[in-house]
Design an enzyme around this catalytic site. Structure first.
Site, PDB file in Angstrom:
ATOM      1  N   LYS A  32     -12.561  -4.620   6.772  1.00 60.15           N
ATOM      2  CA  LYS A  32     -12.038  -3.313   6.372  1.00 60.15           C
ATOM      3  C   LYS A  32     -13.031  -2.277   6.892  1.00 60.15           C
ATOM      4  O   LYS A  32     -14.102  -2.645   7.377  1.00 60.15           O
ATOM      5  CB  LYS A  32     -11.922  -3.208   4.848  1.00 60.15           C
ATOM      6  CG  LYS A  32     -13.191  -3.672   4.114  1.00 60.15           C
ATOM      7  CD  LYS A  32     -13.050  -3.589   2.610  1.00 60.15           C
ATOM      8  CE  LYS A  32     -12.273  -4.715   1.965  1.00 60.15           C
ATOM      9  NZ  LYS A  32     -10.948  -4.355   1.507  1.00 60.15           N
ATOM     10  N   ARG A  33     -12.698  -0.982   6.797  1.00 59.54           N
ATOM     11  CA  ARG A  33     -13.669   0.021   7.206  1.00 59.54           C
ATOM     12  C   ARG A  33     -14.953  -0.101   6.389  1.00 59.54           C
ATOM     13  O   ARG A  33     -14.930  -0.511   5.230  1.00 59.54           O
ATOM     14  CB  ARG A  33     -13.063   1.425   7.048  1.00 59.54           C
ATOM     15  CG  ARG A  33     -12.094   1.762   8.148  1.00 59.54           C
ATOM     16  CD  ARG A  33     -12.770   1.745   9.508  1.00 59.54           C
ATOM     17  NE  ARG A  33     -13.699   2.846   9.619  1.00 59.54           N
ATOM     18  CZ  ARG A  33     -13.445   3.996  10.242  1.00 59.54           C
ATOM     19  NH1 ARG A  33     -12.292   4.169  10.841  1.00 59.54           N
ATOM     20  NH2 ARG A  33     -14.357   4.931  10.291  1.00 59.54           N
ATOM     21  N   LYS A  38      -2.314  -8.602   2.955  1.00 57.71           N
ATOM     22  CA  LYS A  38      -2.189  -9.405   4.177  1.00 57.71           C
ATOM     23  C   LYS A  38      -2.858 -10.768   4.001  1.00 57.71           C
ATOM     24  O   LYS A  38      -2.338 -11.800   4.443  1.00 57.71           O
ATOM     25  CB  LYS A  38      -2.799  -8.648   5.368  1.00 57.71           C
ATOM     26  CG  LYS A  38      -2.029  -7.362   5.689  1.00 57.71           C
ATOM     27  CD  LYS A  38      -2.810  -6.359   6.531  1.00 57.71           C
ATOM     28  CE  LYS A  38      -2.142  -4.984   6.448  1.00 57.71           C
ATOM     29  NZ  LYS A  38      -2.965  -3.888   7.006  1.00 57.71           N
ATOM     30  N   LYS A  54     -16.639   0.359  -0.787  1.00 59.98           N
ATOM     31  CA  LYS A  54     -16.039  -0.953  -0.555  1.00 59.98           C
ATOM     32  C   LYS A  54     -17.063  -2.085  -0.717  1.00 59.98           C
ATOM     33  O   LYS A  54     -16.715  -3.251  -0.745  1.00 59.98           O
ATOM     34  CB  LYS A  54     -15.411  -1.000   0.837  1.00 59.98           C
ATOM     35  CG  LYS A  54     -14.235  -0.027   1.005  1.00 59.98           C
ATOM     36  CD  LYS A  54     -13.667  -0.066   2.423  1.00 59.98           C
ATOM     37  CE  LYS A  54     -12.642   1.012   2.711  1.00 59.98           C
ATOM     38  NZ  LYS A  54     -11.292   0.725   2.165  1.00 59.98           N
ATOM     39  N   HIS A  64      -3.786   9.400  -1.143  1.00 60.93           N
ATOM     40  CA  HIS A  64      -4.338   8.081  -0.801  1.00 60.93           C
ATOM     41  C   HIS A  64      -5.766   7.870  -1.279  1.00 60.93           C
ATOM     42  O   HIS A  64      -6.370   6.855  -0.944  1.00 60.93           O
ATOM     43  CB  HIS A  64      -4.317   7.858   0.709  1.00 60.93           C
ATOM     44  CG  HIS A  64      -2.955   7.776   1.301  1.00 60.93           C
ATOM     45  ND1 HIS A  64      -2.287   6.593   1.496  1.00 60.93           N
ATOM     46  CD2 HIS A  64      -2.123   8.743   1.727  1.00 60.93           C
ATOM     47  CE1 HIS A  64      -1.100   6.837   2.037  1.00 60.93           C
ATOM     48  NE2 HIS A  64      -0.979   8.144   2.180  1.00 60.93           N
ATOM     49  N   THR A  90      -4.602  -2.594   1.424  1.00 54.59           N
ATOM     50  CA  THR A  90      -3.436  -3.279   1.970  1.00 54.59           C
ATOM     51  C   THR A  90      -3.871  -4.571   2.655  1.00 54.59           C
ATOM     52  O   THR A  90      -3.088  -5.518   2.759  1.00 54.59           O
ATOM     53  CB  THR A  90      -2.678  -2.388   2.979  1.00 54.59           C
ATOM     54  OG1 THR A  90      -3.617  -1.759   3.842  1.00 54.59           O
ATOM     55  CG2 THR A  90      -1.848  -1.341   2.253  1.00 54.59           C
TER      56      THR A  90
HETATM   57  C1  26Q Z   1      -9.911  14.082   6.559  1.00 56.05           C
HETATM   58  C2  26Q Z   1     -10.391  15.298   7.031  1.00 56.05           C
HETATM   59  C3  26Q Z   1     -11.064  15.367   8.231  1.00 56.05           C
HETATM   60  C4  26Q Z   1     -11.266  14.208   8.968  1.00 56.05           C
HETATM   61  C5  26Q Z   1     -10.772  12.998   8.509  1.00 56.05           C
HETATM   62  C6  26Q Z   1     -10.103  12.935   7.292  1.00 56.05           C
HETATM   63  C7  26Q Z   1      -9.601  11.629   6.802  1.00 56.05           C
HETATM   64  C8  26Q Z   1      -9.133  10.674   7.700  1.00 56.05           C
HETATM   65  C9  26Q Z   1      -8.659   9.454   7.246  1.00 56.05           C
HETATM   66  C10 26Q Z   1      -9.564  11.320   5.455  1.00 56.05           C
HETATM   67  C11 26Q Z   1      -9.082  10.100   5.011  1.00 56.05           C
HETATM   68  C12 26Q Z   1      -8.619   9.153   5.911  1.00 56.05           C
HETATM   69  C13 26Q Z   1      -8.104   7.847   5.529  1.00 56.05           C
HETATM   70  C14 26Q Z   1      -7.888   7.441   4.298  1.00 56.05           C
HETATM   71  C15 26Q Z   1      -7.383   6.097   4.014  1.00 56.05           C
HETATM   72  O1  26Q Z   1      -7.217   5.277   4.894  1.00 56.05           O
HETATM   73  N1  26Q Z   1      -7.110   5.791   2.738  1.00 56.05           N
HETATM   74  C16 26Q Z   1      -6.595   4.492   2.378  1.00 56.05           C
HETATM   75  O2  26Q Z   1      -5.176   4.554   2.342  1.00 56.05           O
HETATM   76  C17 26Q Z   1      -4.618   3.256   2.150  1.00 56.05           C
HETATM   77  C18 26Q Z   1      -3.112   3.376   2.248  1.00 56.05           C
HETATM   78  O3  26Q Z   1      -2.602   4.027   1.134  1.00 56.05           O
HETATM   79  C19 26Q Z   1      -5.066   2.672   0.819  1.00 56.05           C
HETATM   80  O4  26Q Z   1      -4.581   1.366   0.732  1.00 56.05           O
HETATM   81  C20 26Q Z   1      -6.593   2.677   0.719  1.00 56.05           C
HETATM   82  O5  26Q Z   1      -6.987   2.275  -0.581  1.00 56.05           O
HETATM   83  C21 26Q Z   1      -7.134   4.054   1.027  1.00 56.05           C
HETATM   84  O6  26Q Z   1      -8.553   4.018   1.069  1.00 56.05           O
END
Ligand code: 26Q
Length: 817
Positions: free
Chosen positions: A544-545, A656, A550, A356, A652
């Site tokens: 978004k986050r 929406k 971003k 991702h 995503t």
């Molecule tokens: C990893 C290790 C330790 C703590 C947290 C994490 C962690 C947690 C969440 C790393 C990444 C995330 C989230 C990533 C994420 O949301 N990525 C998004 O995924 C979407 C669905 O595929 C995409 O549309 C986005 O582009 C992408 O940023």
């Protein structure tokens, strides 16, 4: 319409629940209590379908996908469940008769926010589609006591408040203690010789009981109910006298604490890896429980574990669940007695991995010391996977030590989870076409060269049931009025709206619905922010986050630039614009939190400046989450998707917005590329560098923002306002760190890493095009309608069908009641 749904029975059920749960009559009950009572009444309907679905799965011995994910960002369940059992009209009527408003009742439910952002919400959309399409599936995750924090804005700053979402219980969950599993941590591995081979036994460990809670995932109008299984941790043996006797007092306390801490809270990092021990514990905890349970279930009906892959597939949602590869190997070898080669064959036919992100700081790398101490047996297996993989590399590239360095699973004292996921899976996919191409040719180039057959693309999607049917009832009804309701389960059908795009009456109707939705959001903003916004202004939205890539910062710098222009010329001709932001920043991400403060500081100055005649308003919506997202998308005119090209894997939110008739203002990044391809470049506002240009600047290190700062007076002025106290009269140094992030004078290599100044002019130009375009009301209505009409590709139903066909190979199941 739900044929079998009986209003009278339902009403009785609600009244009975209020009595039984709260010792009250219906007219004494609070809205919160009515919510609980209605939820239990709905659950009662769902349970029968849930049982019938699983009977059918057993009968057909159907192959099942286990979607393994640390995050499921579900939002509220009640409204969605009511829609999917097709009883919305009836339940609304029942509640009306009893004097309650369904919207108010739905508003009582806390969001299930067991996720950060895109990745977690994608998992939730996928579950909705899996059930609606009738595919056997489990979502497997963690029942965090505290989900994503609630965001308060105090004095312009983000303050994190714990999200105690289970405080009043969760009416939809079912505790399944009969399926509890033991999960072991720490200790050491004993090797016992068994005559012809070694047997490995973990000893001196601490363990917890993983207890599953099941949540129903209701398909739309098809009686199919799948399961989201989230695991809670319980201490194995609570304080016993025995423990005292053995002198194991210390261990008993530690085990109790382990269970308590494990599932306490979701890590609030999005696209950022934090190498915390507890995080790895969480990962192994839910993976061990889920994989053990899946194997056990398989063995109840089958005797040959070598054929596991015929009935089970594990989809790894990013690298977070990657220990599944080693855990499955452990179970197959240590518990099922398979040889390494046999076990590896089964494992690599059962696991599949989705990537991702390409952001370097998101890559999971665990120090060997930590990993082997916490998971001693798993680590042995990881080492063996690594040893054998390095042999493969050497066979394929004799003498090429660079390849080993770049591709090994264990290297430089670290376990590289992405490498293990790729080696241990039969499928590796990206989440948008551009993203997958970047994986194949840049980030994962070496892996792609060595095993091209594993790589494939699955462009993300969203569920139209939540994000149009539930979130935007006015538009949903209008669409159904025009073209029928097939779009609910077949979104490409919505293309038939295109023929109305030039019809003035339809344009009027469409814009009127948008206006009603803007009124609804304006009311929400007034109630929650105390800010008045003009529903006739352009609603320009970035939700978004918060992350540097971003580029919320670019957005607010542009607002500052526009404000400067208005101050120069208060009569400047522009369509009034409301800039709406919503974003949570990871609790420890300082520059992101400062950006929130900057947005709020600009809002304070701009919103209270009478001299600009209300031409610009800036609103920061507190606590952006799934439930208010539904209201926000419905009301948007402009969708800001402005990441530095190459950085956003897919996005995503962009889909929406499109589905709700907003026009995209975006870079050629992630799924924006495909959105523009579907709707046509003329109906979107595209700007900025391409991903190739960005990647080339990164490689050549030939970008220096100082040149732009020196040559562009408008940009220079905006940046100077970051440090002259215009937006922070009390402390002119407040935004110095933001200024420095753009113009690091000491080290231009670390300045403006996300090319904000480089893309700024092009961004401002695109905004001008929007201003011009919005004046032509007919054109805008047409463009917005065409966005809706061409959003068909972006349903998660399409995405799931592709996963099924290319990766999971599932069979559809029909459930008759
Ligand atoms: C990893 C290790 C330790 C703590 C947290 C994490 C962690 C947690 C969440 C790393 C990444 C995330 C989230 C990533 C994420 O949301 N990525 C998004 O995924 C979407 C669905 O595929 C995409 O549309 C986005 O582009 C992408 O940023």
């Amino acid at each position: 319409m739900n044929q079998g749904f009986d209003k009278e029975t339902f009403k009785k059920s609600v009244i009975y629940n209020v009595k039984n749960l709260f010792r009250k009559t219906i007219d004494e009950a609070s809205p919160e209590q009515v919510f609980q009572a209605v939820a239990y009444a709905v659950k009662d309907v769902i349970i029968d379908e849930w049982i019938a679905t699983h009977k059918e799965y057993e009968k057909q011995d159907a192959k099942t996908v286990y979607y393994l994910s640390m995050e499921f960002l579900m939002g509220r369940a009640l409204g969605n469940n009511i829609i999917n059992i097709c009883a919305q009209k009836e339940i609304k009527e029942v509640l009306d008769e009893m004097g309650f408003d369904l919207n108010v009742i739905e508003d009582q439910e806390p969001d299930a926010a067991l996720g950060n952002g895109g990745l977690g919400r994608l998992a939730a959309c996928f579950l909705d589609s899996l059930s609606t399409l009738g595919y056997p599936a489990y979502g497997c995750g963690i029942r965090y006591r505290y989900g994503m924090f609630k965001q308060k804005i105090e004095n312009g700053y983000q303050v994190e408040v714990p999200d105690n979402w289970l405080k009043d219980g969760n009416p939809f969950e079912v505790r399944r203690s009969e399926y509890a599993m033991e999960v072991k941590f720490g200790g050491y591995v004993d090797t016992e010789w068994e005559g012809h081979n070694n047997h490995f036994v973990q000893k001196g460990y601490q363990s917890v009981m993983a207890v599953p809670y099941d949540l129903p995932i209701v398909g739309y109008g098809n009686n199919v109910v799948n399961t989201l299984r989230i695991w809670d941790a319980q201490p194995i043996n609570t304080f016993s006298l025995e423990a005292f006797d053995k002198g194991d007092y210390q261990k008993a306390v530690e085990q109790e604490n382990l269970a308590k801490n494990l599932v306490e809270v979701l890590y609030p990092n999005d696209n950022h890896y934090a190498g915390k021990e507890l995080r790895l514990k969480q990962q192994y905890f839910f993976i061990s429980a889920s994989v053990q349970r899946a194997v056990k279930k398989y063995l109840e009906k089958h005797d040959d574990i070598r054929k596991l892959h015929e009935k089970v597939v594990f989809q790894l949602n990013d690298t977070h669940p990657t220990v599944a590869v080693a855990e499955l190997m452990r179970i197959l070898i240590d518990e099922q007695g398979l040889s390494w080669d046999e076990a590896w064959e089964v494992t690599t036919k059962t696991c599949a991995y989705t990537n991702h992100t390409i952001m370097a700081e998101a890559l999971e790398k665990w120090p060997i010391e930590l990993f082997s101490r916490l998971l001693p047996r798993i680590y042995q297996i990881v080492e063996e996977i690594n040893r054998r993989f390095i042999n493969e590399i050497q066979k394929r590239y004799p003498g090429d030590n660079e390849k080993i360095k770049k591709m090994a699973v264990v290297y430089d004292g670290q376990v590289k989870m992405a490498h293990m996921a790729i080696v241990g899976s039969f499928s590796v996919n990206g989440v948008a076409r551009l993203h997958t191409e970047i994986l194949k040719h840049q980030e994962l180039k070496d892996f792609y060269e060595m095993m091209p057959e594993k790589f494939n693309n699955k462009t993300n999607g969203i569920t139209q049931r939540r994000f149009l049917l539930h979130g935007n009832p006015l538009l949903a009804d209008w669409v159904t009025d025009k073209i029928g309701n097939e779009w609910i389960t077949n979104l490409p059908h919505i293309e038939r709206l295109a023929v109305f795009a030039d019809d003035p009456k339809c344009q009027q109707e469409f814009m009127n619905i948008k206006y009603q939705n803007k009124l609804r959001l304006a009311k929400y903003i007034k109630e929650h922010n105390g800010v008045e916004v003009d529903p006739r202004s352009i609603f320009d939205v970035q939700v978004k986050r918060l992350h540097e890539y971003k580029r919320q910062l670019m957005n607010i710098l542009h607002v500052m630039y526009l404000y400067n222009q208005l101050k120069n010329d208060p009569n400047m001709d522009m369509v009034p614009r409301t800039f709406i932001f919503g974003a949570k920043a990871a609790a420890g991400y300082r520059i992101a939190k400062k950006t929130i403060k900057l947005i709020n500081a600009v809002a304070d100055v701009v919103n209270s400046d009478k001299s600009i005649n209300g031409k610009i308003k800036v609103v920061f919506i507190e606590d952006y989450r799934v439930s208010n997202a539904e209201i926000i998308f419905a009301a948007a005119d402009v969708s800001e998707q402005i990441s530095t090209a190459s950085k956003e894997a897919s996005g995503t939110g962009n889909m929406k917005f499109m589905l709700n008739g907003a026009l995209t203002l975006g870079t050629m990044d992630g799924a924006n590329v495909e959105i523009v391809e579907e709707v046509g470049e003329e109906y979107a506002f595209i700007f900025g560098m391409s991903s190739d240009e960005v990647i080339s600047h990164e490689k050549n290190r030939d970008y220096n923002p100082m040149t732009i700062f020196n040559e562009d007076q408008d940009i220079r002025r905006v940046l100077m306002q970051l440090i002259n106290g215009l937006y922070s009269p009390e402390d002119s140094e407040l935004f110095r760190d933001i200024y420095n992030s753009l113009l690091n004078t000491k080290n231009s290599d670390r300045a403006d890493t996300y090319f904000i100044l480089k893309d700024f002019r092009s961004y401002a130009e695109a905004h001008k095009r929007i201003d011009k375009a919005y004046r032509d009301e007919k054109w805008w209505a047409k463009a917005a309608m065409l966005n809706v009409a061409h959003s068909g590709k972006f349903t998660s139903d399409r995405t799931i069908e592709e996963y099924v066909k290319d990766i999971w190979k599932l069979e559809k199941v029909k459930v008759e009641l």
